[in-house]
Design a protein around this motif. Structure first.
Motif, mmCIF file in Angstrom:
data_model
loop_
_atom_site.group_PDB
_atom_site.id
_atom_site.type_symbol
_atom_site.label_atom_id
_atom_site.label_comp_id
_atom_site.label_asym_id
_atom_site.label_seq_id
_atom_site.Cartn_x
_atom_site.Cartn_y
_atom_site.Cartn_z
ATOM 1 N N ALA A 1 0.739 -1.239 0.492
ATOM 2 C CA ALA A 1 0.015 -0.067 -0.003
ATOM 3 C C ALA A 1 0.719 1.354 -0.223
ATOM 4 N N TRP A 2 2.032 1.044 1.181
ATOM 5 C CA TRP A 2 3.034 2.752 0.411
ATOM 6 C C TRP A 2 3.436 2.420 -0.907
ATOM 7 N N GLN A 3 3.774 1.343 -1.186
ATOM 8 C CA GLN A 3 4.663 1.646 -2.366
ATOM 9 C C GLN A 3 4.190 2.450 -3.855
ATOM 10 N N PHE A 4 2.764 1.718 -3.260
ATOM 11 C CA PHE A 4 2.162 1.859 -4.127
ATOM 12 C C PHE A 4 1.826 3.147 -4.569
ATOM 13 N N LEU A 5 1.400 4.434 -3.207
ATOM 14 C CA LEU A 5 1.517 5.706 -2.556
ATOM 15 C C LEU A 5 2.305 6.290 -3.300
ATOM 16 N N GLY A 6 3.797 6.015 -3.374
ATOM 17 C CA GLY A 6 5.563 6.176 -3.659
ATOM 18 C C GLY A 6 4.830 6.046 -5.006
ATOM 19 N N SER A 7 4.656 5.082 -5.811
ATOM 20 C CA SER A 7 4.345 5.170 -7.786
ATOM 21 C C SER A 7 3.723 5.985 -7.827
ATOM 22 N N ALA A 8 2.287 6.774 -7.519
ATOM 23 C CA ALA A 8 1.083 6.919 -7.587
ATOM 24 C C ALA A 8 1.278 8.778 -7.284
ATOM 25 N N LEU A 9 2.248 8.983 -6.360
ATOM 26 C CA LEU A 9 3.193 10.462 -6.559
ATOM 27 C C LEU A 9 3.841 10.516 -7.583
ATOM 28 N N GLY A 10 4.318 9.532 -8.308
ATOM 29 C CA GLY A 10 5.146 9.913 -9.694
ATOM 30 C C GLY A 10 6.997 9.676 -9.456
ATOM 31 N N ALA A 11 6.972 9.251 -8.414
ATOM 32 C CA ALA A 11 8.622 8.949 -7.875
ATOM 33 C C ALA A 11 8.489 7.230 -7.890
ATOM 34 N N ASN A 12 10.181 6.580 -7.218
ATOM 35 C CA ASN A 12 10.557 5.202 -7.924
ATOM 36 C C ASN A 12 10.289 5.566 -6.838
ATOM 37 N N PRO A 13 9.197 3.921 -5.947
ATOM 38 C CA PRO A 13 8.900 4.145 -4.367
ATOM 39 C C PRO A 13 10.635 2.860 -3.777
ATOM 40 N N VAL A 14 11.187 2.613 -2.350
ATOM 41 C CA VAL A 14 11.591 2.266 -2.385
ATOM 42 C C VAL A 14 11.417 1.716 -0.680
ATOM 43 N N PRO A 15 11.617 -0.057 -0.443
ATOM 44 C CA PRO A 15 10.731 0.006 0.924
ATOM 45 C C PRO A 15 11.989 -0.460 2.126
ATOM 46 N N ILE A 16 12.181 0.639 2.653
ATOM 47 C CA ILE A 16 12.968 1.406 4.447
ATOM 48 C C ILE A 16 12.764 1.425 5.311
ATOM 49 N N ALA A 17 12.752 0.485 6.308
ATOM 50 C CA ALA A 17 12.270 0.561 7.373
ATOM 51 C C ALA A 17 12.826 2.479 8.490
ATOM 52 N N PHE A 18 11.417 2.837 8.769
ATOM 53 C CA PHE A 18 11.537 3.827 9.754
ATOM 54 C C PHE A 18 13.087 4.143 10.106
ATOM 55 N N THR A 19 13.099 3.750 11.471
ATOM 56 C CA THR A 19 14.640 3.102 11.635
ATOM 57 C C THR A 19 15.925 3.772 10.383
ATOM 58 N N GLU A 20 15.925 2.897 9.744
ATOM 59 C CA GLU A 20 17.049 3.332 8.559
ATOM 60 C C GLU A 20 16.807 4.044 7.813
ATOM 61 N N ILE A 21 15.832 4.972 8.023
ATOM 62 C CA ILE A 21 15.923 6.247 6.986
ATOM 63 C C ILE A 21 16.710 7.702 7.000
ATOM 64 N N TYR A 22 17.139 7.899 8.767
ATOM 65 C CA TYR A 22 18.326 8.875 8.445
ATOM 66 C C TYR A 22 19.640 8.728 7.640
ATOM 67 N N THR A 23 20.177 6.675 7.537
ATOM 68 C CA THR A 23 21.242 7.237 7.256
ATOM 69 C C THR A 23 20.448 6.838 4.866
ATOM 70 N N ALA A 24 18.974 6.338 4.897
ATOM 71 C CA ALA A 24 19.636 5.815 3.498
ATOM 72 C C ALA A 24 19.863 7.380 2.508
ATOM 73 N N LEU A 25 18.886 8.331 3.887
ATOM 74 C CA LEU A 25 19.528 9.775 3.251
ATOM 75 C C LEU A 25 20.737 10.733 2.852
ATOM 76 N N GLN A 26 21.190 10.268 4.099
ATOM 77 C CA GLN A 26 22.662 10.287 4.563
ATOM 78 C C GLN A 26 23.627 9.973 3.785
ATOM 79 N N THR A 27 23.163 9.055 3.158
ATOM 80 C CA THR A 27 24.341 8.037 2.309
ATOM 81 C C THR A 27 23.923 8.197 0.787
ATOM 82 N N GLY A 28 22.567 8.094 0.291
ATOM 83 C CA GLY A 28 21.737 8.899 -0.507
ATOM 84 C C GLY A 28 21.676 7.426 -1.448
ATOM 85 N N ALA A 29 21.201 7.152 -0.893
ATOM 86 C CA ALA A 29 20.747 5.104 -0.765
ATOM 87 C C ALA A 29 19.528 5.689 -1.417
ATOM 88 N N VAL A 30 18.864 7.175 -0.753
ATOM 89 C CA VAL A 30 17.325 7.445 -1.834
ATOM 90 C C VAL A 30 17.909 8.849 -1.761
#
Ligand code: KDO
Length: 325
Positions: A175-204
């Motif tokens: 359901a979340w991934q669908f919303l990401g696609s509907a917004l026009g983006a390429n959704p990437v599934p990542i747990a909430f606790t991993e977001i900071y690192t994913a942003l910091q490293t440029g993984a997303v």
């Protein structure tokens, strides 16, 4: 043996049944959530819910997903390994597809609308199915807030077309991934606790969350802009083990219910206040904060849902009933 009487702790003096004067006889209510302890839902549960049930229950919250991983809590409750969680409609939809209706972008209008929808008659069958088939009672609706795009890229976003190629972290369910696609983006599934690192490293390239969560988890430190799409007025349900609920006396059930509603209301008011204040905070941190063409986002997102298989699982006529409230 050093009995209670020797300590002068006769149960009768405390106005309780003899055994229940002791902490070990209290019911343990463990809650697991990826929320931080400073998130307003967490603060209000700790300040209001815990003390209100303290006469018969020990409320033991575990924040930052320290007891169960995000998305595994409902199953843990169903198996009797956990008593409470702050569940999302998206998580419920992994088991009961019709709950994806409450995960759809641009459906709920605001915090009051969420409350009306949760209290509506047409929710009764859906709630009962979750109780009967999963053993989870949904006590109350909690307000998380309007989800906004928060990106580490500079590119200006006016319409969904500008989101093409943007790797957008979304939580890990369909359901979340669908919303990401509907917004026009390429959704990437990542747990909430991993977001900071994913942003910091440029993984997303970005994430989406309400402003209070983006502040609380310091995502602004590793991003450059906030695009006020308000694509989902997000909610959670305070989930409670039906087995534990059935073991409570009617008075205790009433106490738990009131404690849940009171905590949710306080959390809602605090979260709304923060949402109103935080735009300036992010600007002061050097982020760009602006409103895109929200109509363009709304049109594309609503169309995506209505044309998808997801909306086929929604109870007949329910969108109209929700809109009419
Ligand atoms: C998230 O993972 O982005 C999300 O905001 C999803 C919500 O459903 C909610 O579970 C929330 O995380 C957590 O409680 C952490 O704030």
């Amino acid at each position: 043996v050093l009995g209670a009487a020797a300590l002068g702790l006769a149960g009768a003096t405390l106005g309780l049944g003899f055994g229940s004067a002791f902490a070990q006889d209290k019911i343990k209510l463990r809650l697991s959530s990826p929320a931080t302890p400073t998130d307003q839902r967490a603060v209000s549960l700790t300040e209001v819910f815990g003390p209100a049930v303290a006469g018969f229950a020990d409320f033991e919250p575990h924040w930052n997903a320290s007891l169960f991983k995000q998305g595994t809590e409902l199953e843990a409750i169903a198996r009797g390994n956990l008593e409470m969680s702050i569940a999302s409609a998206q998580e419920l939809a992994t088991i009961f597809p019709e709950w994806s209706i409450f995960a759809a972008g641009y459906l709920h209008r605001d915090a009051e609308h969420q409350k009306k929808v949760f209290a509506a008659d047409f929710m009764d069958d859906m709630k009962k199915k979750v109780e009967d088939e999963l053993g989870v009672k949904l006590l109350t609706v909690m307000y998380l807030g309007r989800r906004q795009l928060n990106l580490r890229v500079d590119k200006e976003i006016k319409t969904p077309a500008d989101m093409a190629g943007i790797k957008l972290r979304m939580p890990g369910t369909d359901a979340w991934q669908f919303l990401g696609s509907a917004l026009g983006a390429n959704p990437v599934p990542i747990a909430f606790t991993e977001i900071y690192t994913a942003l910091q490293t440029g993984a997303v390239d970005g994430q989406d969350n309400p402003l209070p969560s983006t502040k609380d988890s310091k995502f602004y430190e590793v991003t450059k802009q906030i695009v006020l799409t308000s694509h989902l007025v997000d909610l959670n349900y305070l989930a409670f083990s039906k087995k534990v609920w059935d073991e409570l006396t009617p008075e205790q059930q009433a106490t738990v219910q009131k404690a849940a509603d009171d905590a949710a209301e306080l959390g809602r008011q605090r979260q709304l206040k923060l949402e109103g204040e935080l735009e300036q905070f992010f600007k002061d941190q050097g982020l760009k904060v602006y409103t895109p063409d929200v109509d363009a986002f709304r049109t594309q997102v609503q169309k995506a849902y209505l044309e998808s298989d997801i909306s086929k699982s929604w109870p007949e006529g329910m969108v109209d009933k929700i809109n009419a409230l």
